[in-house]
Design a protein around this motif. Structure first.
Motif, PDB file in Angstrom:
ATOM      1  N   ALA A 288      -2.599   6.737   3.079  1.00 52.63           N
ATOM      2  CA  ALA A 288      -3.642   8.170   3.139  1.00 52.63           C
ATOM      3  C   ALA A 288      -4.217   8.954   3.830  1.00 52.63           C
ATOM      4  O   ALA A 288      -4.087  10.481   3.635  1.00 52.63           O
ATOM      5  CB  ALA A 288      -4.935   7.719   3.298  1.00 52.63           C
ATOM      6  N   ILE A 289      -2.763   9.596   4.651  1.00 49.03           N
ATOM      7  CA  ILE A 289      -2.785  10.443   6.065  1.00 49.03           C
ATOM      8  C   ILE A 289      -2.430  11.708   5.256  1.00 49.03           C
ATOM      9  O   ILE A 289      -3.132  12.524   5.408  1.00 49.03           O
ATOM     10  CB  ILE A 289      -1.797   9.452   6.726  1.00 49.03           C
ATOM     11  CG1 ILE A 289      -2.669   8.440   7.842  1.00 49.03           C
ATOM     12  CG2 ILE A 289      -1.269  11.216   8.121  1.00 49.03           C
ATOM     13  CD1 ILE A 289      -1.385   8.573   9.391  1.00 49.03           C
ATOM     14  N   ARG A 290      -1.524  11.835   4.870  1.00 48.12           N
ATOM     15  CA  ARG A 290      -0.666  13.335   4.564  1.00 48.12           C
ATOM     16  C   ARG A 290      -1.918  13.800   2.864  1.00 48.12           C
ATOM     17  O   ARG A 290      -2.170  14.947   3.181  1.00 48.12           O
ATOM     18  CB  ARG A 290       0.670  12.815   3.673  1.00 48.12           C
ATOM     19  CG  ARG A 290       0.681  13.978   3.526  1.00 48.12           C
ATOM     20  CD  ARG A 290       2.517  14.517   2.808  1.00 48.12           C
ATOM     21  NE  ARG A 290       3.146  15.525   2.446  1.00 48.12           N
ATOM     22  CZ  ARG A 290       3.032  17.333   2.979  1.00 48.12           C
ATOM     23  NH1 ARG A 290       1.937  17.217   3.787  1.00 48.12           N
ATOM     24  NH2 ARG A 290       3.156  17.412   1.696  1.00 48.12           N
ATOM     25  N   PRO A 291      -2.685  12.803   2.584  1.00 54.67           N
ATOM     26  CA  PRO A 291      -3.112  13.561   1.992  1.00 54.67           C
ATOM     27  C   PRO A 291      -4.799  14.123   2.234  1.00 54.67           C
ATOM     28  O   PRO A 291      -5.065  14.962   1.468  1.00 54.67           O
ATOM     29  CB  PRO A 291      -3.832  12.294   0.507  1.00 54.67           C
ATOM     30  CG  PRO A 291      -2.467  11.249   0.299  1.00 54.67           C
ATOM     31  CD  PRO A 291      -1.912  11.739   1.348  1.00 54.67           C
ATOM     32  N   THR A 292      -5.112  13.048   2.858  1.00 56.36           N
ATOM     33  CA  THR A 292      -5.696  13.518   4.006  1.00 56.36           C
ATOM     34  C   THR A 292      -6.070  14.841   4.586  1.00 56.36           C
ATOM     35  O   THR A 292      -6.691  15.955   4.644  1.00 56.36           O
ATOM     36  CB  THR A 292      -6.688  12.219   5.068  1.00 56.36           C
ATOM     37  OG1 THR A 292      -7.025  11.001   4.511  1.00 56.36           O
ATOM     38  CG2 THR A 292      -7.825  12.820   5.291  1.00 56.36           C
ATOM     39  N   GLU A 293      -4.545  15.021   5.790  1.00 56.88           N
ATOM     40  CA  GLU A 293      -4.394  16.081   6.280  1.00 56.88           C
ATOM     41  C   GLU A 293      -3.915  17.546   5.348  1.00 56.88           C
ATOM     42  O   GLU A 293      -5.385  18.468   5.584  1.00 56.88           O
ATOM     43  CB  GLU A 293      -2.966  16.169   6.681  1.00 56.88           C
ATOM     44  CG  GLU A 293      -3.557  15.429   8.484  1.00 56.88           C
ATOM     45  CD  GLU A 293      -1.804  15.032   8.954  1.00 56.88           C
ATOM     46  OE1 GLU A 293      -0.810  15.623   7.787  1.00 56.88           O
ATOM     47  OE2 GLU A 293      -2.114  14.602   9.728  1.00 56.88           O
ATOM     48  N   LEU A 294      -3.835  17.229   3.977  1.00 53.02           N
ATOM     49  CA  LEU A 294      -3.215  18.385   2.692  1.00 53.02           C
ATOM     50  C   LEU A 294      -5.137  18.663   2.434  1.00 53.02           C
ATOM     51  O   LEU A 294      -5.162  19.384   2.195  1.00 53.02           O
ATOM     52  CB  LEU A 294      -3.232  18.167   1.764  1.00 53.02           C
ATOM     53  CG  LEU A 294      -1.596  17.579   2.176  1.00 53.02           C
ATOM     54  CD1 LEU A 294      -0.922  17.070   0.740  1.00 53.02           C
ATOM     55  CD2 LEU A 294      -0.586  19.136   2.305  1.00 53.02           C
TER      56      LEU A 294
END
Ligand SMILES: Cc1ncc(COP(=O)(O)O)c(C=O)c1O
Length: 349
Positions: A200-206
């Motif tokens: 979930a980290i990358r989608p959350t950063e985006l």
């Protein structure tokens, strides 16, 4: 149940902490609970000073991700007595996650006893203000040094604790993710597995780069049905009653979600657990039938939602959440002993 061996620090660091200014998730108490799984059973549990743990570079959790965790809070009542909220529910959920990830059960009585003894020892670390708490993080991971794909034969179960200040939650903005997914039926979404959060980290950063606070996850197949948010479940008030996505095997069974459903029903509201699509939500908002929207989870309690971005649209969700605020106040009142604990959720330490 095994006796817990206790070894304490000579001097607590709690006196040096400014409880009005606690950096979130970075301050840890003096001790930890630790128990090793070896030879097919959990060995002698201990509470001892918090310290670094030597880890073999081949520890299986680092390679194959057998790692699960829980999140819960200890609070104090007006007389300073420490209390835990629904601790047995967290114990059961840890074992549910363990089963999904091929990890051993941790005895529920020992889970709760370990928490109680740790919290009793760290009681000076519990911030007293309503909304503040001692955040507790029980977790389990595979520490067997082995290269190969199978269930590990040795694990560590540890509980650490971190004081958390009151959450002055501003209204949050969510981004309905229609490319990445969090979980599919048959996957690990209903377990509290570390890998779910890694993904979930990358989608959350985006989403954050687009000006949103968190991702609103949609179902894996249609990218249409609402699942949950970052580390929260989600509720909507439509046409006077509440709707929360059903636990379809891809959604985490939140303990705050369960509690909020009960408190809403106590307050006379109907709560439906069902599939709800982002299209239905957008339509209800346009027609003025969407009255409230909020997330629920241990970290924040209840977080009010201001808007949901979906493709090029922004679905406005209003600027007040009177029922959610009332439920949040009830929940905090129960957690600090100010209100009657009608459902026997609190456990005195
Ligand atoms: C993915 C996810 N959903 C929902 C929740 C809310 O669960 P709970 O209310 O038990 O904290 C959490 C937090 O634990 C979470 O990580």
């Amino acid at each position: 149940m095994q006796n817990i061996k206790i070894q304490t620090v000579a001097e607590s660091r709690a006196t040096a902490v400014d409880f009005d200014n606690i950096p979130l998730g970075r301050t840890f108490t003096d001790h930890m609970f630790i128990c090793q799984y070896e030879d097919g059973q959990w060995q002698d549990p201990e509470i001892r000073p918090l310290e670094l743990i030597p880890t073999h570079p081949a520890a299986m959790a680092l390679h194959y991700g057998q790692a699960i965790f829980e999140g819960m809070k200890a609070t104090v009542d007006a007389s300073g007595n420490p209390m835990l909220f629904r601790a047995y529910d967290n114990a059961a959920r840890l074992n549910f996650s363990a089963a999904r990830m091929g990890m051993p059960d941790f005895p529920e009585e020992l889970f709760v006893e370990g928490l109680k003894q740790l919290v009793a020892l760290e009681s000076s670390w519990i911030p007293p203000q309503e909304g503040s708490a001692l955040y507790l993080r029980p977790f389990m991971y595979a520490d067997e040094p082995f290269i190969g794909m199978r269930a590990a034969t040795s694990y560590k179960f540890i509980i650490i604790a971190s004081p958390a200040g009151p959450f002055f939650s501003k209204r949050i903005r969510l981004y309905a993710e229609n490319q990445y997914i969090r979980a599919a039926q048959g996957g690990t979404g209903e377990a509290k597995a570390a890998g779910n959060y890694a993904a979930a980290i990358r989608p959350t950063e985006l989403a954050k780069a687009k000006g949103y606070d968190q991702v609103l996850w949609l179902d894996a197949e249609h990218h249409e049905y609402i699942q949950e948010v970052g580390t929260m479940n989600i509720f909507f008030k439509i046409d006077g009653h509440f709707v929360t996505p059903t636990l379809d095997g891809a959604v985490l069974d939140g303990i705050t979600r369960r509690s909020v459903m009960t408190l809403l029903e106590d307050a006379g509201y109907k709560v439906e657990q069902r599939r709800i699509s982002i299209k239905e939500l957008a339509k209800a908002a346009t027609e003025g039938r969407l009255e409230e929207a909020f997330g629920t989870g241990t970290a924040v309690g209840i977080a009010y939602i201001e808007a949901i971005g979906w493709g090029d649209e922004v679905i406005p969700l209003g600027d007040s959440s009177p029922v959610a605020e009332q439920i949040n106040a009830t929940l905090n009142g129960i957690k600090t002993g100010r209100l009657e604990d009608d459902h026997n959720w609190m456990l005195t330490v």
